[in-house]
Design a protein around this motif. Structure first.
Motif, PDB file in Angstrom:
ATOM      1  N   VAL A 259     -12.790  -0.828 -23.889  1.00  0.00           N
ATOM      2  CA  VAL A 259     -13.513  -0.018 -22.991  1.00  0.00           C
ATOM      3  C   VAL A 259     -13.146  -0.144 -21.478  1.00  0.00           C
ATOM      4  CG1 VAL A 259     -15.745   0.983 -22.008  1.00  0.00           C
ATOM      5  CG2 VAL A 259     -15.220   0.744 -24.804  1.00  0.00           C
ATOM      6  N   ASP A 355     -17.917  11.619 -18.144  1.00  0.00           N
ATOM      7  CA  ASP A 355     -17.215  10.532 -19.091  1.00  0.00           C
ATOM      8  C   ASP A 355     -17.816   9.330 -19.022  1.00  0.00           C
ATOM      9  OD1 ASP A 355     -15.602  12.943 -19.997  1.00  0.00           O
ATOM     10  OD2 ASP A 355     -14.205  12.561 -18.417  1.00  0.00           O
ATOM     11  N   ARG A 357     -19.068   5.515 -19.665  1.00  0.00           N
ATOM     12  CA  ARG A 357     -19.430   4.778 -20.876  1.00  0.00           C
ATOM     13  C   ARG A 357     -20.037   3.472 -20.435  1.00  0.00           C
ATOM     14  NH1 ARG A 357     -14.248   5.001 -24.727  1.00  0.00           N
ATOM     15  NH2 ARG A 357     -13.258   4.045 -22.646  1.00  0.00           N
ATOM     16  N   TYR A 654     -27.053   9.921 -21.960  1.00  0.00           N
ATOM     17  CA  TYR A 654     -25.899   9.440 -22.013  1.00  0.00           C
ATOM     18  C   TYR A 654     -25.588   9.332 -23.112  1.00  0.00           C
ATOM     19  CZ  TYR A 654     -27.334   8.816 -17.057  1.00  0.00           C
ATOM     20  OH  TYR A 654     -27.785   8.894 -15.674  1.00  0.00           O
ATOM     21  N   ARG A 656     -22.296   9.869 -24.896  1.00  0.00           N
ATOM     22  CA  ARG A 656     -20.877   9.737 -25.305  1.00  0.00           C
ATOM     23  C   ARG A 656     -20.702   8.596 -26.224  1.00  0.00           C
ATOM     24  NH1 ARG A 656     -15.326   9.299 -21.733  1.00  0.00           N
ATOM     25  NH2 ARG A 656     -13.937   9.118 -23.689  1.00  0.00           N
ATOM     26  N   ALA A 658     -19.446   5.364 -27.583  1.00  0.00           N
ATOM     27  CA  ALA A 658     -18.568   4.366 -26.900  1.00  0.00           C
ATOM     28  C   ALA A 658     -17.298   3.896 -27.506  1.00  0.00           C
ATOM     29  CB  ALA A 658     -19.342   2.752 -27.246  1.00  0.00           C
TER      30      ALA A 658
END
Length: 659
Positions: A259, A355, A357, A654, A656, A658
């Motif tokens: 990530v 977007d 993360r 939040y 999204r 991972a």
């Protein structure tokens, strides 16, 4: 059959391999033998006990502490050269004046010692014990170890109801101390002496577990405290509790690295875990290697020195504009030892990249999982080292670091007027904070907790060490600051400890001035007097409630409102009545001189600073969700509601994934 004669009262005759002690005496002797260790450094785990005695503990825990001071037990068992159990170690007793305050003092001590030591707190039955509930909640919310020892009802029920007992007709095992259950990380009540042994071992485990620590509560019925029992000698052997540094699981580390490598605008948010783990060097090395800017929470400020070019400062509702701008743009947020309170996330409006993360490095899985993050459950220092090694050769884009430095420079220029004299009769509190920040040493400690001051301090204060900035903002408990100064000074005697206290907070909890005087502890108390609740007054005004009920005024006979003349409360005289030296000033220049005198003194000093109730305060783009009445006849409230509905727009979860 003949009966074996019983041992005379007060003796320690017992079967071989045991020692006869009361429950309270066994408790004190056990606690005195406990140690903690991390990174090869060993120290007493429970170095002392705060207490206020009443009928519920004076002849139990109180007697045990007295006996420990006057006639500690000798070594037991083994041989004289190598006893199986060493002589009873000293358990110093500190007399407090208010039970809530003494828990705050204990919390500040443990926090300053980076959670490697914890103090015990004993109180009498009933209100003496329930007074500690607020302190226990603060400790658990802030993840700070403290051992709470409330006294309780008679276990044998021969005296029922005892003085100060709550009677519950549904069950006879319910007491007011059950209020500690939701605010304790471990809770037990010792109905029989032999129950103490497993309970103490469980309690020490929680106190020394970085992921589980908080308030540990062991309730002690009044009669059980004084009951004798034959205890195994090995219970009192010296015991060391090793505070571990969990390392990342390899697969989890790989996921986190993937990530981060994909990030173009990453930020680190340093929380309290980075401080307690003593991860400052690792954080600086990680930042130097990756070029990722570091933002901080109230608990994490100082984890990276403000002198570091990529230390951008406080983020969130009361954060600075530079940090909040970077947070809004971030595509990856690396949380290090933070639990993401609403002030850190600006009530879920701070991170605006659709977007975005999260990669959360935390010793506690509960916190690591927040915001649908890629979880890295590990010690902060060890986790940062592993991330740095895994990212070798990778850096955030150079323009990202340049933008971070530019934003920081713009912010510092913007707030420079906050520290300069304002065109008004009395100084703004920001002027005093600026002077303090210059005057205090890197390893000195500034303490605050509630009101408008934490917001100003998070935005403006430049912490140059992990120890310097001591803000209690998990529970944000008014009354924490003064007793906390005592605990911090006990834990760091070579530091100058300064508690910044509003006049509202002072009125709530001044009692431990007497303890500071009695113990001859040198602290500096800075009381800002503005004759009102500045923080709530400002919040009230901005939310349509016209500062109602936030000024200290006499009730006006005509209006019937609290808007008459100022309340004639003399704070300097009140402090002097404790025997403390007091200086009263009304300008920043005079404050500087007063501070230098206080610093040079060998005794505690109070500086009362008359400040402007209306600030001004630092500018900021952060937001905090405080709902405004949906319907009202007041125009001020209607306008505030309209603004509130606009401000809600960016708020979101939040979610999204991972991976």
């Amino acid at each position: 059959m003949s009966e074996t004669p019983s041992a005379p009262a007060g003796t320690t005759s017992a079967p071989a391999g045991t020692i006869r002690l009361t429950v309270a005496q066994a408790l004190v002797r056990f606690l005195a033998a406990q140690h903690s260790e991390r990174d090869g450094v060993r120290q007493r785990l429970i170095p002392g006990a705060f207490g206020i005695f009443g009928h519920g503990n004076v002849a139990g825990v109180g007697q045990a502490l007295l006996q420990n001071a006057l006639d500690p037990a000798p070594a037991e068992g083994g041989s004289p050269a190598e006893p199986a159990v060493p002589a009873e170690a000293e358990m110093p007793y500190y007399q407090a004046r208010n039970e809530q305050n003494m828990v705050h003092t204990a919390v500040a001590y443990a926090r300053t010692r980076n959670r490697l030591q914890a103090m015990a707190c004993t109180a009498s039955i009933g209100p003496g014990s329930t007074n500690m509930v607020t302190g226990a909640a603060l400790a658990t919310i802030d993840r700070i170890p403290v051992l709470i020892l409330p006294s309780d009802v008679f276990a044998n029920r021969a005296v029922d109801p005892v003085l100060q007992q709550l009677e519950d007709e549904r069950a006879m095992d319910v007491t007011v101390n059950d209020a500690f259950r939701p605010v304790s990380r471990y809770f037990d009540r010792i109905w029989r002496p032999e129950q103490l042994i497993p309970s103490l071992l469980a309690a020490m485990r929680v106190l020394t577990d970085p992921a589980e620590t908080g308030a540990v509560t062991i309730c002690l019925p009044q009669d059980v405290q004084a009951e004798a029992h034959d205890w195994p000698l090995e219970l009192f052997a010296e015991r060391t509790w090793h505070v571990g540094r969990p390392v990342p699981e390899p697969a989890a580390l790989d996921r986190a690295l993937e990530v981060i490598r994909g990030a173009k605008r990453p930020v680190v948010i340093a929380g309290g875990g980075a401080v307690y783990s003593e991860a400052s060097e690792a954080l600086a090395a990680f930042t130097d290697a990756t070029g990722i800017p570091v933002l901080d929470t109230q608990a994490g400020k100082g984890a990276l020195s403000a002198d570091h070019p990529l230390c951008i400062g406080g983020v969130g509702a009361t954060g600075n504009d530079a940090a909040n701008t970077l947070a809004a743009e971030a595509d990856v947020v690396i949380g290090v030892g933070t639990r993401y309170t609403d002030f850190t996330t600006a009530s879920h409006t701070a991170f605006r990249n659709p977007d975005v993360r999260f990669v959360n490095l935390n010793v506690k899985a509960f916190d690591a999982a927040k915001h649908a993050a890629t979880m890295l459950v590990a010690d902060a220092r060890e986790g940062l080292g592993a991330l740095q090694a895994g990212l070798e050769g990778w850096q955030a884009p150079a323009e990202h670091g340049e933008r971070a430095r530019e934003l920081r420079a713009q912010w510092e220029e913007l707030v420079e007027p906050c520290f300069a004299p304002h065109d008004q009769e009395l100084p703004a509190q920001t002027e005093i904070f600026g002077a303090l920040n210059e005057l205090m040493g890197d390893e000195d400690i500034v303490i605050n907790a509630a009101g408008s001051m934490p917001g100003d301090l998070q935005a403006l204060w430049k912490a140059r060490s992990p120890q310097q900035y001591h803000l209690e903002y998990g529970y944000s408990c008014m009354g924490y600051e003064l007793p906390a100064s005592l605990g911090a000074k006990m834990a760091a005697p070579d530091a100058e400890v300064v508690a910044i206290i509003g006049d509202g907070t002072f009125q709530m909890a001044p009692q431990e001035i007497a303890t500071i005087v009695a113990e001859r502890i040198k602290v500096i108390l800075v009381i800002l007097q503005n004759h009102g609740w500045s923080s709530i007054g400002s919040l009230s005004e901005s939310h349509g409630s016209q500062r109602f009920g936030t000024k200290y005024r006499m009730r006006d006979e005509k209006s019937g409102m609290l808007d008459g003349e100022k309340l004639p409360f003399d704070i300097p005289a009140n402090i002097r009545s404790y025997g403390l030296e007091v200086q009263e000033v009304s300008s920043t220049a005079d404050f500087r001189e007063a501070y230098r005198r206080a610093e040079a003194s060998t005794e505690a000093t109070a500086i009362v600073v008359n400040t402007n109730l209306y600030g001004p305060n630092p500018p900021g783009i952060g937001w905090w969700d405080v709902p405004v009445s949906a319907v009202s006849r007041l125009e001020s409230t209607q306008q505030a509601r309209a603004q509130y509905e606009q401000d809600l727009a960016p708020q979101r979860h939040y979610l999204r994934p991972a991976d």
